[in-house]
Every structure is written in structure tokens, then in C-alpha cells.
Motif scaffolding. Structure first.
Motif, PDB file in Angstrom:
ATOM      1  N   ALA A  11     -16.691  18.758 -21.725  1.00  0.00           N
ATOM      2  CA  ALA A  11     -16.980  18.369 -20.341  1.00  0.00           C
ATOM      3  C   ALA A  11     -17.500  16.934 -20.303  1.00  0.00           C
ATOM      4  O   ALA A  11     -18.367  16.553 -21.106  1.00  0.00           O
ATOM      5  N   ILE A  12     -16.954  16.157 -19.359  1.00  0.00           N
ATOM      6  CA  ILE A  12     -17.387  14.777 -19.147  1.00  0.00           C
ATOM      7  C   ILE A  12     -18.162  14.731 -17.827  1.00  0.00           C
ATOM      8  O   ILE A  12     -17.572  14.869 -16.746  1.00  0.00           O
ATOM      9  N   PRO A  13     -19.471  14.553 -17.860  1.00  0.00           N
ATOM     10  CA  PRO A  13     -20.250  14.498 -16.610  1.00  0.00           C
ATOM     11  C   PRO A  13     -20.086  13.146 -15.922  1.00  0.00           C
ATOM     12  O   PRO A  13     -19.876  12.115 -16.570  1.00  0.00           O
TER      13      PRO A  13
ATOM     14  N   PRO B 112     -20.769  12.153 -23.127  1.00  0.00           N
ATOM     15  CA  PRO B 112     -21.400  13.299 -23.791  1.00  0.00           C
ATOM     16  C   PRO B 112     -21.611  12.997 -25.270  1.00  0.00           C
ATOM     17  O   PRO B 112     -20.967  12.124 -25.843  1.00  0.00           O
TER      18      PRO B 112
ATOM     19  N   ALA C 116     -13.512  18.622 -17.146  1.00  0.00           N
ATOM     20  CA  ALA C 116     -13.467  19.370 -18.405  1.00  0.00           C
ATOM     21  C   ALA C 116     -12.030  19.488 -18.893  1.00  0.00           C
ATOM     22  O   ALA C 116     -11.074  19.441 -18.107  1.00  0.00           O
TER      23      ALA C 116
ATOM     24  N   GLU D 264     -18.141  17.238 -12.974  1.00  0.00           N
ATOM     25  CA  GLU D 264     -17.686  17.256 -14.366  1.00  0.00           C
ATOM     26  C   GLU D 264     -16.157  17.325 -14.390  1.00  0.00           C
ATOM     27  O   GLU D 264     -15.549  17.985 -13.541  1.00  0.00           O
TER      28      GLU D 264
ATOM     29  N   ASP E  47     -11.403  21.469 -14.160  1.00  0.00           N
ATOM     30  CA  ASP E  47     -10.932  21.791 -15.504  1.00  0.00           C
ATOM     31  C   ASP E  47      -9.428  21.528 -15.576  1.00  0.00           C
ATOM     32  O   ASP E  47      -8.647  22.186 -14.883  1.00  0.00           O
TER      33      ASP E  47
ATOM     34  N   SER F 195     -17.854  21.954  -8.658  1.00  0.00           N
ATOM     35  CA  SER F 195     -18.273  20.660  -9.197  1.00  0.00           C
ATOM     36  C   SER F 195     -17.530  20.307 -10.475  1.00  0.00           C
ATOM     37  O   SER F 195     -17.560  19.168 -10.915  1.00  0.00           O
ATOM     38  N   ARG F 196     -16.883  21.298 -11.084  1.00  0.00           N
ATOM     39  CA  ARG F 196     -16.158  21.047 -12.339  1.00  0.00           C
ATOM     40  C   ARG F 196     -14.663  21.150 -12.098  1.00  0.00           C
ATOM     41  O   ARG F 196     -14.176  22.147 -11.568  1.00  0.00           O
TER      42      ARG F 196
END
Length: 924
Positions: free
Chosen positions: A858-860, A906, A871, A869, A820, A817-818
Motif C-alpha cells: 500500500a502506498i499512502p 512506505p 494498493a 491509499e 486496489d 479510501s483504498r
């Protein structure tokens, strides 16, 4: 008299090494074998000699047991383990230890047992669960090693360390390194070379200051508009290392030039132009005959055991290994008739010919080494004033060092030196075509055929020698044009012929593209070396690797500009070593090469020691030369590294005769069998999951498999499935530049493979997820393919039906889900984009931090009902960041399939979505 002093000093060292090795008491030792053998009665161990009766112990079938063979009273020179006598036996080796009264002397791990020990009648080797697993092919499985293992002596620790060094092949490298320091120091005793100490010390100081200052205070990241690699992702500066090295080179050049002009002034040299090629010795017919004899001896020594290699090919079992998987796949494609740099990406150019059908591939590999070594020795022989014994000594060192991996792949990295040496060997006093021209032309043509990139490494050295000669001789334009024509017309014609050949093969575009854009691959594959860390340990091997090119350049240039005609060729050679070494150092900066570069250190020591072959040397220098020669010879004799080559030379008549007969048609059945079985599925039994995939396809489609695309870094799957129609890039890493990604995407769109095979274990490579490295490929697959089955470690995906949604849940489960992007957000290419006036548009996240901070941010966001997210890494010196959101797989899928995207802000930051006109040529 001088020779006698050198010989006496050498004998003194050799006698000392002999006393250390044989006269000091040896501790009592034993060999411990930790293993499991499924069947059999006996395990046997031969120690130092296969003709003696082996030690034998009763086998415990199916049980892990520590077998200990006692009574070891001498150092080990050979070990052979026979684990059982039952065909089909499974053998599991955990370790082999050599111990004495004080503990473990040498331990062979499973990895070392697989890569460093030879095997006979054994197949299916693989590392699994921390052990080496193998299967006995018949009733005589054998593992053996010729590695020297020295038992501890009852003597002071430093004596034991020194004795162990004399038993270790790579101790020769330490001897050469400390020998060079000693040689350099005694130069202060010779008035004519005293200036070298000052030049060398100034060069070392300048390099240390520049590299420390630049790399510690300037950390620019490589741009990411074309490609992204580990360096940029992790915030490691490749450019800082390159800039520091370039500035160090310029400083060394300035120091060498200034030192040379000062030395010329001090020795009252005039500025009268000096002719070039002024050695007292001239190339004679006997030199040509001598070089022919040297080449013949090397060829006889290196000539392969063709029959043995054919049998090995038949019994080969490939084992999983990241580098090996790529190489095996490329070899399989060549073997299947695909053409490198036309049908698939291949980094080794003409080395593809080494994969020719047996026995030609075996013979071409040896031919290449012999040609490169011979050309280098040809140039060296002329540079060294036609000293036959000296040339023969260097030839022996080359062959032994290459075969014993003292200098890994020296035949490859000595290629630019072969070009430079043959160019320096040309006697320009004679305005005629001569042997030196032919050698130079041959070196260039052979390199064009085998690996053109090496010519780039040689070019600065050739250009520098040419420029210095022109400055010295000041030829008229007509004479200079005639000289350039003699030296470069034939190479230019050879290049034209090769261009025509590559065009006829369909490779020309691939060759040009590869060589013009090789810097992009450097960014992709970069794991930047830390030059300052290398230089922080004086007199270490790494220190020598980095420092040698700069010191060689400075001293070589200083001696060349001094204007001494006697040393002109040899100072040119030292200068060329520095420049060629600097070019190869660029590869070390991208990815550490360690011992591969030591060939430049060794040759620099040799080049400096022969600068004054005709001069009387101080007594201390003669003693130092003798100590170096004696130490080097002692290691070669006591470590046994030369023994295999002596045996090969003695056996050359049989191998050459048998190999020639097989090549000319004898035993055609064996040759055909080896070629037929090579790279067939039977040779990939160790690839368990790939074999399961093959079985899955066979059960559903019979013998004719559908076309597949292999996502990630599992290229060997193509060989296991026997698929010859592959994308241009068979793994993710080399496809990283955006224009290379598009080639694979175009293959997917054109061929529309029925299935995609993906091993999720290959998602991360070198701390970076591959969908960040090659986002276009992962987005294309995620858009068009959905899961069908799980087989072994693989996910099998089929083409998505037109009315079927993308498998968002599947990809989220496996890609995460993230997303990076690491430090990429710091160096976005947003400024290269124009504002978006019409679709298609690229979307960027513009993140501004309220205050600079260091760490992960992190930017949701939400895409439909799913949370994700993005990141990135923030640094304390920056507060504004840009992320190319359109390159993130879930953002791209959301936009393509019309799902709403909501970005959350955030705390302590502002986030805005900016749209820019799409540019297909920019990655991030």
C-alpha cells in the motif's frame, strides 16, 4: 445379424434397468414442505398423478410450519403443490424435501424451487431472507415439477447409485462418455482401426504433457492497455491457457497427420488422388422429402402454445438476477424500438428478432431452432450415407437433449457444426449446383442473420476440409476457381446484402466494431478456466469436454489421410468436430461452459461409431453399441424426459391451429394486451428499490421523468423508469474497454442527464471494484454529480453547480479510501508512453521494492486534508511496479480541482511520480 445383436444387448440393459427400478423393494417415503402461507384453509399435494385425490392438510395461516405428507411407496415422477386457495396470499417457501427411512433423498432449495419448478397463478417470485417469496394471483396457486426422484432400494449401494442414474437425465452423458471409452478400446480388435488406438493415446498424452507444462510454468497476464478484467486483476493467466490449447492443437494435428500417413503406408495405399464424396449412396428426391418430414415433425413438436405464452406474458413478473437484469434491459430496449449495435451494445446480434412483438417473437425462436437442427441433420444425413433411421434417431436426441437441458443451448453451439456438415455433404464429383450447395448457403445466410460470430467457429473446419479435398484431387486452377465460385459466390453475395442491410439500419459500424474487437470483451469477462485442473480427473465430464476436440481432430485427420474413400466424408466430419470444438473451447477457456460443450462429446462418439457403416464389425463392438443404446434409451424412458415431447406432438394440431389463427388476427385484443404490458413497470414489482426510485421521481416530476444515467450494474432501472434514451452500454462490464468507456462518457457530456442513479451494492463485481474496471466513467460522474437523496438501495445524484466543489467526502465514504489495482501494477503500459513535454500528461507511480516480496503493498497519500491509499499485489519475482495514478478516481479529482497531492513512501520501497504524454487510447 448385426442389428439383432445390438438390439439384444440393448434389451438386456433395458431389462436390467427395469428390474433395478421396479423389482427391488422401495423404502417408505414422505414429502416435507417447509413454508408459511398468510391465508387459506388447505394445502394439497398431488403425487405422480393429478387425476388422483390429493393428500390434504389443514393450513396454519401466517405460521411457518413443516407439512409432512406420508405414505410415499413409489418413486416420484410428478409433484404438484397447491398452497392455499385465497387470492393475494403471500407464500414463503423455505424448502421441499423428499425423505425415506434413511434420510433426505432430494431437497429443493428456494433457488431451485424458483428456477426448476413450474408455477401457475403465482406472481412476484423472489429470493429474500433465504426463502422463496410469492403471491397468489387467484384462488388456485400451483407449483409443480416433473423431475424424477428415486427412493432408495434395499440393495447394495452401487445398485442404488446405478438405479438412481437411470432415473436422472444427465446420466446419459456418463453413458456416452464411458461408451466412447469402450468403443475406443474395442477398436484394438479391428486391424483397420488398431492404429486409432495409438493415435488417440498419443494425442491424449501430448495434450496432457503440453497443458501441464505450459500452464504450470508459464503465467503471462493479459495486457491492460485496452481493457482490464478479473484475470489480470487477480493475476490469473488467460494467455497461458490459450497458448497451451493452441500448442495442444498443433500437436494433435501433427500426430493425426503422422498417423494417417503411416496408416496409408501400412495398408499399401498409393498416393493416387482420390475423388471426394465417394459414398455408395447419393442424395435422392426421397431424401429431400424425408428431411422435409423430419423438419415438419420437429416444428410441430416445438411449436409454441401461443395463447399460453400470451397469458404468461401478461402475468409475468421479472425477478432480480444479474444476467437476467441485463437481458431484460436489452429486451426492453428492443421492444421500445432501439436498434442493437446502433443504439446500445448487444452481444447476440440477430437474436434481437426473437424479441419482436408477440406472437412473432415466439414463432421466430422456434423457427431458429428448427432451421439450425434441420440444416445440421441435412448434412449428417448425407454424411451417414442417407440412413433414415439413424438420422431420425439423432433428430430425436437433439430435440430431447435441448429441451431437457442435457446440453444447454445446443441449438446455439451446434450452429458451426451445421455449417461444416452441410459443406462436407456437397458431392464434388458433380460440377453442378446441387442440394448440398443450397443447404450450405442457407446455413451461412441464416447464421449471418442470427449470429455471425458462429461462422468464425466454423471457418477452420470448412477450410481444413477444402484444403484436404484440394490436396486429394489436385484440380487445375480453372477447375478450382469454378469449384470455389460454386461454393462461395452465393455466400459472398449474401454477406454483401447483409452489409448493405446493416448499413441501412445504422448498425454496420457497431457490427464491425463488435466482431473485430470481441477479444477485448473476452479479456474483460474472463474468469480463466484451469485446463490442467479439468484434465486432472480422467473420465470425468470436464476431462471429456477439454480432450474431445484434440482426439477428434487427431483420429479424424489420421483416417482422412489414410485415403480410404469409404470413410472420407465421415472422417471429414470427425475432423470438423475437432476444429469446431476447439473454437468453442476458447470460450470455455475464457469462462467455464461445462455442459454447454457436451454436444461436441456426444457427436464425436456418434461420428466415430459410424465411420464404418458398411463394414462388418466385431461381435464385442456390436455388444458395446447395444449396451450404449440400451442405457441411453433406459434413461430417456425411466427419467420421463421424453414424455413432454410426446405430449407436445400429440397436441401439435391444436397448438399449430390456434397459433396460426392468433397470428393471422384472431383474438387481437389478447395480443395487443400482451404487447402493451410487456416490459412496463408493473412487471418489475420485485425490484423494490427501483420502484421506490420511480415513486420518488413521480412525486417530484409527475409523469414525465428527467433523463438519468444509471451508474454500476442496475440496468433494469431504465426499464422501470421507462427511459428509452440510454447510453450505449447499460452496465459497467461490457463498457470496460477504453473505447467503450468513452462512448458512455460522450453520452454523459452530450445529454447532460439531470440525475445519476447508483446502487453502491453493485460497486464490486467478481472481486474487482468497478471504478478500476471503468475508471473513465466513475471519474466523469464523480466530477460532475453530487448527492441529492438516498432512496431504497440507491443514491440519487444531481448535477453539480458550476461553483460547487466535488463531493469528495461522499465518494470517499462509498468508494473507499483504498484503491486496489491488484496485479495491474505488474503489467503497466508505461513503455508505450512518450515523455511529457506539455499538458495533458499522465501520471504514474513508479514503485521500487528494496527486495522482492509477495503480498499486498500500500502506498499512502494525501489529497488536501484527506488520506488515501493505492494498493497493489506484489510477487516474489518482481521488484519494480507502475501504477497509472491518473486513472484512480481520487487522484483524477484532486488534479482536476487543484488540490495538492502528497505521496508518502512506505518502508522498504521508493516511490516516484513519473509524467508521460497522455494517450487517450491506453487504459493502464
Amino acid at each position: 445379424m448385426a442389428i439383432a445383436i445390438v438390439v439384444l444387448a440393448a434389451l438386456f440393459v433395458m431389462l436390467g434397468a427395469q428390474v433395478l427400478g421396479d423389482k427391488l423393494p422401495v423404502s417408505q417415503g414422505a414429502v416435507r414442505v417447509d413454508m408459511t402461507v398468510s391465508d387459506g384453509q388447505w394445502v394439497e399435494l398431488f403425487i405422480n398423478n393429478v387425476r388422483d385425490t390429493p393428500q390434504r392438510q389443514r393450513l396454519l395461516p401466517g405460521a411457518r410450519h413443516l407439512y409432512e405428507f406420508r405414505g410415499l411407496n413409489n418413486d416420484l415422477t410428478f409433484l404438484r403443490l397447491d398452497p392455499g386457495e385465497a387470492p393475494g396470499t403471500e407464500i414463503i417457501l423455505h424448502s421441499i424435501q423428499v425423505v425415506d427411512e434413511s434420510g433426505v433423498v432430494r431437497e429443493f432449495s428456494p433457488q431451485q424451487l424458483m428456477t426448476q419448478w413450474g408455477t401457475h397463478n403465482i406472481s412476484g417470485r423472489e429470493i429474500r431472507d433465504g426463502a422463496l417469496h410469492m403471491v397468489a394471483v387467484n384462488n388456485d396457486p400451483i407449483l409443480e415439477t416433473w423431475e424424477k426422484v428415486t427412493l432408495r432400494r434395499n440393495a447394495p449401494a452401487f445398485v442404488g447409485t446405478l438405479n438412481e442414474g437411470f432415473r436422472t437425465p444427465r446420466f446419459t452423458l456418463q453413458i456416452l462418455l464411458f461408451g466412447f471409452v469402450a468403443m475406443f478400446a474395442v477398436s484394438a480388435l479391428d486391424g483397420r482401426r488398431r492404429g486409432h488406438v495409438a493415435v488417440g493415446v498419443l494425442a491424449v498424452a501430448a495434450v496432457l504433457i503440453i497443458i501441464n507444462t505450459v500452464t504450470q510454468s508459464y503465467q503471462p497476464l493479459s495486457a491492460v492497455h485496452t481493457a482490464v478484467g478479473r484475470g489480470s486483476f487477480l493475476g490469473l493467466s488467460l494467455d497461458a491457457q490459450r497458448i497451451a490449447a493452441l500448442l495442444a492443437l498443433l500437436a494433435s494435428f501433427a500426430i493425426g497427420a503422422g498417423g494417417g500417413l503411416y496408416l496409408r503406408y501400412r495398408t499399401n495405399r498409393s498416393n493416387t488422388p482420390a475423388d471426394t464424396g465417394t459414398d455408395d449412396h447419393h442424395w435422392r428426391k426421397r431424401d429431400t422429402l424425408f428431411m422435409g418430414a423430419v423438419a415438419a415433425i420437429m416444428a410441430a413438436t416445438l411449436f409454441p402454445d401461443v395463447r399460453g405464452l400470451l397469458n404468461t406474458t401478461i402475468g409475468t413478473q421479472f425477478t432480480p438476477d444479474w444476467d437476467g437484469n441485463n437481458i431484460f434491459t436489452w429486451e426492453y430496449l428492443i421492444h421500445s424500438g432501439n436498434i442493437p449495435l446502433k443504439d446500445f451494445w448487444y452481444p447476440y446480434a440477430g437474436h434481437a428478432m426473437f424479441q419482436s412483438d408477440a406472437p412473432w417473437g415466439f414463432l421466430l425462436r422456434v423457427l431458429h431452432r428448427v432451421v439450425i437442427f434441420t440444416l445440421f441433420l441435412w448434412g449428417f444425413h448425407a454424411i451417414a450415407g442417407q440412413r433414415m433411421l439413424l438420422t431420425l434417431f439423432v433428430a430425436i436426441l437433439l430435440v430431447v437433449a435441448d429441451g431437457a437441458n442435457l446440453v444447454w443451448a445446443s441449438w446455439r453451439y451446434i450452429t458451426p457444426l451445421a455449417i461444416a456438415a452441410t459443406y462436407i455433404a456437397i458431392d464434388r464429383r458433380k460440377p453442378i449446383i446441387q442440394a448440398g450447395h443450397w443447404a450450405f448457403w442457407t446455413s451461412l445466410l441464416w447464421t449471418l442473420i442470427t449470429e455471425p460470430l458462429q461462422i468464425v467457429s466454423a471457418a477452420p473446419a470448412v477450410a481444413a476440409v477444402l484444403l484436404l479435398d484440394v490436396i486429394d484431387t489436385r484440380p487445375s486452377p480453372k477447375r478450382l476457381a469454378a469449384q470455389l465460385t460454386r461454393e462461395f459466390a452465393v455466400p459472398a453475395g449474401s454477406l454483401l446484402v447483409m452489409l448493405i442491410w446493416w448499413a441501412a439500419q445504422g448498425q454496420l459500424a457497431g457490427y464491425i466494431d463488435f466482431h473485430l474487437k470481441v477479444s477485448d470483451q473476452g479479456i474483460v469477462m474472463a474468469m480463466p478456466s484451469d485446463l490442467w485442473a479439468d484434465l486432472s480427473h480422467p473420465l470425468s465430464i470436464r476431462f471429456a469436454l477439454v480432450m474431445t476436440p484434440f482426439v477428434s481432430l487427431a483420429i479424424g485427420l489420421a483416417e482422412r489421410l489414410r485415403g480410404d474413400q469409404e470413410t472420407q466424408r465421415r472422417s471429414n466430419f470427425l475432423l470438423a468436430l475437432g476444429l469446431a470444438g476447439f473454437m468453442v473451447l476458447q470460450k470455455h477457456i475464457v469462462r467455464s461452459m461445462d455442459w454447454q460443450m457436451f454436444v461436441f462429446v456426444a457427436l464425436a462418439i456418434l461420428a466415430y461409431s459410424i465411420l464404418w457403416l458398411n463394414r462388418r464389425r466385431p461381435l464385442v463392438e456390436l455388444v458395446v453399441l447395444g449396451l450404449i443404446a440400451g442405457g441411453f434409451t433406459s434413461v430417456i424412458l425411466r427419467s420421463n424426459i421424453a414424455t413432454p415431447y410426446c405430449n407436445q406432438l400429440m397436441d401439435a394440431q391444436r397448438r399449430v391451429g390456434e397459433g396460426a389463427a392468433i397470428t393471422l388476427g384472431q383474438d387481437r385484443e389478447l395480443v395487443n394486451r400482451a404487447n402493451a404490458i410487456h416490459y412496463t413497470p408493473e412487471q418489475f414489482k420485485a425490484f423494490k428499490s427501483e420502484q421506490l426510485v420511480r415513486t420518488w421521481f413521480k412525486e417530484r416530476f409527475g409523469e414525465v421523468f428527467p433523463l438519468v444515467y444509471v451508474l454500476g450494474d442496475s440496468p433494469i432501472t431504465y426499464a422501470v423508469l421507462q427511459q428509452t434514451n440510454t447510453p450505449y452500454h447499460v452496465h459497467d462490464l461490457s463498457a470496460a474497454p477504453i473505447y467503450e468507456q468513452r462512448k458512455n462518457v460522450a453520452w454523459l457530456e452530450k445529454n447532460k442527464p439531470s440525475f445519476v442513479l447508483w446502487n453502491p451494492d453493485t460497486l464490486v463485481f467478481e472481486m474487482m471494484k468497478n471504478y478500476i474496471r471503468v475508471p473513465l466513467i466513475y471519474t466523469a460522474v464523480a466530477s460532475e454529480y453530487v448527492p441529492e437523496a438516498s432512496v431504497g438501495r440507491f443514491k440519487i445524484l444531481r448535477r453539480r453547480a458550476p461553483d460547487e466543489p466535488p463531493a469528495m467526502a461522499f465518494w470517499q465514504d462509498h468508494l473507499g479510501s483504498r484503491a486496489d489495482v491488484g496485479h495491474i501494477a505488474r503489467i503497466s503500459s508505461l513503455s508505450r508512453f512518450a515523455p511529457c513535454a506539455a499538458e495533458p500528461c499522465r501520471e504514474f507511480l513508479h514503485i521500487t521494492l528494496a527486495s522482492p516480496q509477495k503480498g499486498k503493498v500500500a502506498i499512502p497519500l494525501h489529497i488536501g486534508e484527506r488520506g488515501f491509499e493505492i494498493a497493489f499485489d506484489a510477487v516474489s519475482s518482481q521488484s519494480e511496479y507502475f501504477v497509472s495514478a491518473s486513472r484512480i478516481w481520487f487522484w483524477a479529482l484532486g488534479r482536476r480541482f487543484g488540490q495538492p497531492i502528497e505521496v508518502d513512501t512506505p518502508p522498504g520501497a521508493t516511490v516516484a511520480v513519473e509524467r508521460r504524454a497522455e494517450r487517450d487510447d491506453i487504459l493502464y
